[in-house]
Design a protein around this motif. Structure first.
Motif, PDB file in Angstrom:
ATOM      1  N   ASP A 425      48.535 -66.208  27.341  1.00 12.62           N
ATOM      2  CA  ASP A 425      48.769 -64.764  27.357  1.00 12.62           C
ATOM      3  C   ASP A 425      48.319 -64.220  28.719  1.00 12.62           C
ATOM      4  OD1 ASP A 425      49.690 -64.926  24.782  1.00 12.62           O
ATOM      5  OD2 ASP A 425      47.841 -64.222  23.856  1.00 12.62           O
ATOM      6  N   THR A 426      48.979 -63.174  29.166  1.00 11.53           N
ATOM      7  CA  THR A 426      48.779 -62.718  30.549  1.00 11.53           C
ATOM      8  C   THR A 426      48.123 -61.346  30.621  1.00 11.53           C
ATOM      9  OG1 THR A 426      50.763 -63.942  31.203  1.00 11.53           O
ATOM     10  CG2 THR A 426      49.919 -62.322  32.756  1.00 11.53           C
ATOM     11  N   ILE A 427      47.125 -61.241  31.489  1.00 10.34           N
ATOM     12  CA  ILE A 427      46.531 -59.939  31.787  1.00 10.34           C
ATOM     13  C   ILE A 427      47.464 -59.229  32.759  1.00 10.34           C
ATOM     14  CG2 ILE A 427      44.568 -58.717  32.799  1.00 10.34           C
ATOM     15  CD1 ILE A 427      42.845 -61.158  32.044  1.00 10.34           C
ATOM     16  N   GLU A 428      48.175 -58.236  32.270  1.00 10.13           N
ATOM     17  CA  GLU A 428      49.080 -57.494  33.143  1.00 10.13           C
ATOM     18  C   GLU A 428      48.305 -56.694  34.177  1.00 10.13           C
ATOM     19  OE1 GLU A 428      52.009 -53.689  32.662  1.00 10.13           O
ATOM     20  OE2 GLU A 428      52.383 -55.375  31.298  1.00 10.13           O
ATOM     21  N   SER A 429      47.212 -56.062  33.722  1.00  9.08           N
ATOM     22  CA  SER A 429      46.438 -55.246  34.653  1.00  9.08           C
ATOM     23  C   SER A 429      45.057 -54.970  34.099  1.00  9.08           C
ATOM     24  CB  SER A 429      47.142 -53.927  34.942  1.00  9.08           C
ATOM     25  OG  SER A 429      47.239 -53.144  33.753  1.00  9.08           O
ATOM     26  N   MET A 430      44.123 -54.725  35.023  1.00  5.76           N
ATOM     27  CA  MET A 430      42.828 -54.124  34.719  1.00  5.76           C
ATOM     28  C   MET A 430      42.683 -52.925  35.643  1.00  5.76           C
ATOM     29  SD  MET A 430      39.820 -56.883  34.043  1.00  5.76           S
ATOM     30  CE  MET A 430      39.980 -58.313  32.978  1.00  5.76           C
ATOM     31  N   ARG A 431      42.294 -51.794  35.078  1.00  2.07           N
ATOM     32  CA  ARG A 431      42.158 -50.575  35.864  1.00  2.07           C
ATOM     33  C   ARG A 431      40.871 -49.844  35.476  1.00  2.07           C
ATOM     34  NH1 ARG A 431      45.374 -53.035  38.060  1.00  2.07           N
ATOM     35  NH2 ARG A 431      47.541 -52.527  38.605  1.00  2.07           N
ATOM     36  N   VAL A 432      40.139 -49.365  36.474  1.00  2.79           N
ATOM     37  CA  VAL A 432      38.970 -48.533  36.221  1.00  2.79           C
ATOM     38  C   VAL A 432      39.458 -47.122  35.927  1.00  2.79           C
ATOM     39  CG1 VAL A 432      36.807 -47.632  37.142  1.00  2.79           C
ATOM     40  CG2 VAL A 432      37.564 -49.933  37.780  1.00  2.79           C
ATOM     41  N   THR A 433      39.133 -46.619  34.756  1.00  2.00           N
ATOM     42  CA  THR A 433      39.597 -45.285  34.359  1.00  2.00           C
ATOM     43  C   THR A 433      38.518 -44.219  34.503  1.00  2.00           C
ATOM     44  OG1 THR A 433      39.057 -45.747  32.035  1.00  2.00           O
ATOM     45  CG2 THR A 433      41.312 -46.225  32.761  1.00  2.00           C
ATOM     46  N   SER A 434      37.275 -44.629  34.581  1.00  2.00           N
ATOM     47  CA  SER A 434      36.191 -43.670  34.830  1.00  2.00           C
ATOM     48  C   SER A 434      34.980 -44.428  35.343  1.00  2.00           C
ATOM     49  CB  SER A 434      35.827 -42.888  33.552  1.00  2.00           C
ATOM     50  OG  SER A 434      35.265 -43.742  32.584  1.00  2.00           O
ATOM     51  N   GLY A 435      34.148 -43.725  36.112  1.00  3.38           N
ATOM     52  CA  GLY A 435      32.901 -44.306  36.586  1.00  3.38           C
ATOM     53  C   GLY A 435      32.972 -45.027  37.913  1.00  3.38           C
ATOM     54  N   ILE A 436      34.126 -45.006  38.595  1.00  2.11           N
ATOM     55  CA  ILE A 436      34.225 -45.721  39.865  1.00  2.11           C
ATOM     56  C   ILE A 436      33.256 -45.142  40.894  1.00  2.11           C
ATOM     57  CG2 ILE A 436      36.079 -44.292  40.797  1.00  2.11           C
ATOM     58  CD1 ILE A 436      35.596 -48.121  41.193  1.00  2.11           C
ATOM     59  N   GLU A 437      32.883 -43.878  40.723  1.00  2.00           N
ATOM     60  CA  GLU A 437      31.930 -43.263  41.657  1.00  2.00           C
ATOM     61  C   GLU A 437      30.543 -43.889  41.554  1.00  2.00           C
ATOM     62  OE1 GLU A 437      31.725 -40.984  37.795  1.00  2.00           O
ATOM     63  OE2 GLU A 437      33.313 -41.798  39.075  1.00  2.00           O
ATOM     64  N   ASN A 438      30.292 -44.630  40.472  1.00  2.00           N
ATOM     65  CA  ASN A 438      28.996 -45.297  40.306  1.00  2.00           C
ATOM     66  C   ASN A 438      28.932 -46.649  41.003  1.00  2.00           C
ATOM     67  OD1 ASN A 438      27.977 -43.209  38.651  1.00  2.00           O
ATOM     68  ND2 ASN A 438      28.987 -44.085  36.848  1.00  2.00           N
ATOM     69  N   LEU A 439      30.054 -47.101  41.562  1.00  2.00           N
ATOM     70  CA  LEU A 439      30.081 -48.371  42.272  1.00  2.00           C
ATOM     71  C   LEU A 439      29.685 -48.153  43.727  1.00  2.00           C
ATOM     72  CD1 LEU A 439      30.767 -51.413  42.240  1.00  2.00           C
ATOM     73  CD2 LEU A 439      33.112 -50.795  42.889  1.00  2.00           C
ATOM     74  N   VAL A 440      28.576 -48.770  44.133  1.00  2.00           N
ATOM     75  CA  VAL A 440      28.118 -48.657  45.513  1.00  2.00           C
ATOM     76  C   VAL A 440      28.311 -49.997  46.220  1.00  2.00           C
ATOM     77  CG1 VAL A 440      26.446 -46.864  44.915  1.00  2.00           C
ATOM     78  CG2 VAL A 440      25.730 -49.255  44.933  1.00  2.00           C
ATOM     79  N   ASN A 441      28.426 -49.948  47.524  1.00  2.00           N
ATOM     80  CA  ASN A 441      28.658 -51.139  48.359  1.00  2.00           C
ATOM     81  C   ASN A 441      29.925 -51.897  47.959  1.00  2.00           C
ATOM     82  OD1 ASN A 441      26.073 -50.562  49.420  1.00  2.00           O
ATOM     83  ND2 ASN A 441      25.117 -51.896  47.902  1.00  2.00           N
ATOM     84  N   PRO A 442      31.010 -51.212  47.636  1.00  2.00           N
ATOM     85  CA  PRO A 442      32.218 -51.955  47.232  1.00  2.00           C
ATOM     86  C   PRO A 442      32.781 -52.730  48.410  1.00  2.00           C
ATOM     87  CG  PRO A 442      32.747 -49.641  47.553  1.00  2.00           C
ATOM     88  CD  PRO A 442      31.259 -49.751  47.697  1.00  2.00           C
ATOM     89  N   SER A 443      33.164 -53.967  48.141  1.00  2.00           N
ATOM     90  CA  SER A 443      33.759 -54.777  49.220  1.00  2.00           C
ATOM     91  C   SER A 443      35.264 -54.585  49.297  1.00  2.00           C
ATOM     92  CB  SER A 443      33.428 -56.246  49.018  1.00  2.00           C
ATOM     93  OG  SER A 443      34.152 -56.788  47.917  1.00  2.00           O
ATOM     94  N   TYR A 444      35.874 -54.094  48.204  1.00 11.97           N
ATOM     95  CA  TYR A 444      37.336 -53.968  48.195  1.00 11.97           C
ATOM     96  C   TYR A 444      37.807 -52.934  49.200  1.00 11.97           C
ATOM     97  CZ  TYR A 444      36.936 -49.606  45.516  1.00 11.97           C
ATOM     98  OH  TYR A 444      36.647 -48.330  45.112  1.00 11.97           O
ATOM     99  N   LYS A 445      36.949 -51.986  49.572  1.00 12.47           N
ATOM    100  CA  LYS A 445      37.352 -50.954  50.520  1.00 12.47           C
ATOM    101  C   LYS A 445      37.504 -51.485  51.935  1.00 12.47           C
ATOM    102  CE  LYS A 445      35.749 -46.808  48.148  1.00 12.47           C
ATOM    103  NZ  LYS A 445      34.952 -45.582  48.248  1.00 12.47           N
ATOM    104  N   SER A 446      37.026 -52.717  52.166  1.00 11.81           N
ATOM    105  CA  SER A 446      37.158 -53.310  53.487  1.00 11.81           C
ATOM    106  C   SER A 446      38.507 -54.018  53.664  1.00 11.81           C
ATOM    107  CB  SER A 446      36.035 -54.317  53.739  1.00 11.81           C
ATOM    108  OG  SER A 446      36.100 -55.388  52.806  1.00 11.81           O
ATOM    109  N   LEU A 447      39.311 -54.010  52.576  1.00  9.93           N
ATOM    110  CA  LEU A 447      40.608 -54.681  52.638  1.00  9.93           C
ATOM    111  C   LEU A 447      41.538 -53.962  53.617  1.00  9.93           C
ATOM    112  CD1 LEU A 447      41.197 -55.441  48.850  1.00  9.93           C
ATOM    113  CD2 LEU A 447      40.553 -57.055  50.628  1.00  9.93           C
TER     114      LEU A 447
END
Length: 447
Positions: A425-447
């Motif tokens: 079975d396949t994970i079509e997507s994962m999405r953050v729907t709330s609380g992303i502001e609580n993530l500090v030092n994200p590495s994905y923003k360096s993409l």
């Protein structure tokens, strides 16, 4: 190759002829030398080999009691060392356990275990306000009330609702006193809604209407409790402080496409990741979600015990950080009830804290945790699993998994459909729907 969560494994046990406690003996010659042998026996070979030995009682005064004591000691040894190791092969290990072999390491708490994921998250908040907890407990007890047959159930429900309303009326100021200053206005509105909701609840006359109303009011209670958290409650150790960290909570929706099932074609699971108790682990997960790491990935294990995914294509067994070209790993992270911050890099068993209670236990169907190599506490990267089955060695409130794997959240919606997932079975997507502001030092923003 996928890391596997090991099930309770079969134990070899050679019992003396005088013993009334026997297990199936797989090796009839095992006690020929007068010794007891306990060995984990996987159906398929994984990277684990563990033997514990104890001498048979042969001297004067030995008997069933000494034999049983020796067996229990070494059953604990095997269970703790081998039961839930995470080997680097995706084979499923099937086995069984006989009797309460791990009673010495069972968590001892009073009352029935809490299995509701939302309740576990409420109790996981870093707050200590007795009145709001009493309101919460009175409303949660309604679940047990509904198990009473006939109209008597509603009498018990009404009693709990009145108790919650009484505590709220008498202690509203004490509740507001613990709310963060910037959130007091919001909390006052929530408490007003709670008062009105409790009044309406007392007019409910049919059992079918109870559970939805209970959920509605408990959600309000949870929001009030969230407003009591003024700031992140501890400092993450310096060696991990620059990593992606979730300083709070976040909600993730995971859509899975289900194959070859006429009843279920796709399911959206709602996951709450808890950074209050596992900031490094939850931060790593959210960072991967924002990188779309799990999108398009298949379910890689689904055997009725766990559902597992996160092993990327290729030779790497985890997420390869493009900035380093190496697999990014995170430490084992365990928050113990009563501690000021998580334990890093060691299991509770290794620390001798057998009776310690974890803040995020493996109690709920759909508990979310990190998979890791059985020999390396700090080897988790991207492979995650959801626990499904409550077995003899993983009962709620006495779970041998607690304190050995990093729990960082729960599935709070549609978790029952996890049992319908299967390999492929396949994970079509994962999405953050709330609380992303609580993530500090994200590495994905360096993409």
């Amino acid at each position: 190759m996928a890391m596997c969560v090991w099930r309770p494994l079969r134990l070899e046990y050679c019992a003396s002829s005088s013993s009334s406690f026997k297990l199936q003996r797989l090796d009839p010659a095992g006690c020929a030398d007068g010794s007891q042998q306990l060995r984990a026996v996987p159906r398929k070979k994984c990277r684990l080999s563990m033997q514990c030995r104890a001498q048979c009682g042969t001297g004067e005064g030995d008997g069933d009691g000494l034999l049983m004591k020796a067996f229990q000691k070494y059953a604990v040894c095997v269970a703790l060392a081998a039961t839930f190791a995470l080997p680097l092969r995706p084979q499923v290990v099937h086995a069984f356990a006989r009797g309460p072999a791990v009673s010495d390491v069972a968590v001892l708490i009073s009352g029935p275990p809490i299995k509701d994921p939302s309740a576990l998250l409420r109790y996981g908040l870093p707050i200590n306000n007795k009145p709001i907890r009493e309101v919460q407990r009175s409303l949660e007890d309604i679940t047990e009330n509904l198990k009473v047959p006939g109209p008597r159930a509603l009498d018990s429900v009404e009693k709990n609702v009145r108790q919650a309303a009484r505590v709220l009326s008498q202690s509203k100021e004490k509740i507001l006193a613990d709310v963060a200053e910037a959130k007091k206005s919001h909390a006052e509105g929530l408490l007003s809604s709670l008062v009105t909701g409790l009044q309406d609840f007392q007019t409910v006359t049919d059992k079918e209407s109870v559970a939805p109303k209970q959920t509605e009011l408990l959600n309000i209670v949870g929001d009030v409790e969230e407003d009591m958290v003024a700031q992140f409650p501890f400092e993450v150790p310096e060696e991990y402080a620059s990593r992606p960290l979730l300083k709070g909570r976040a909600t993730v929706e995971m859509k899975v496409n289900v194959k070859d099932n006429p009843n279920v074609q796709s399911v959206v699971f709602r996951i709450v990741a808890d950074g209050y108790n596992a900031p490094v682990t939850a931060g790593n997960f959210l960072d991967l979600v924002e990188r779309h790491f799990y999108d398009g990935m298949e379910i890689q294990r689904a055997d009725g015990f766990v559902v597992q995914t996160g092993d990327p294509a290729g030779p790497a067994e985890g997420f390869v950080d493009p900035s380093t070209g190496k697999v990014r790993t995170i430490p084992l992270e365990i928050m113990v009830d009563g501690d000021k911050g998580p334990i890093y890099g060691a299991t509770l068993e290794e620390l001798g804290r057998y009776k310690a209670r974890t803040k995020l236990p493996f109690n709920a169907f759909g508990t979310l945790a990190m998979a890791r190599d059985e020999f390396e506490n700090d080897s988790a990267s991207s492979q995650i699993f959801w626990l499904l089955k409550e077995s003899e060695l993983t009962p709620s409130n006495a779970n041998i998994l607690d304190g050995r794997y990093s729990v960082f959240g729960y599935v709070v919606q549609n978790q029952e459909y996890l049992a319908d997932l299967k390999v492929g079975d396949t994970i079509e997507s994962m999405r953050v729907t709330s609380g992303i502001e609580n993530l500090v030092n994200p590495s994905y923003k360096s993409l």
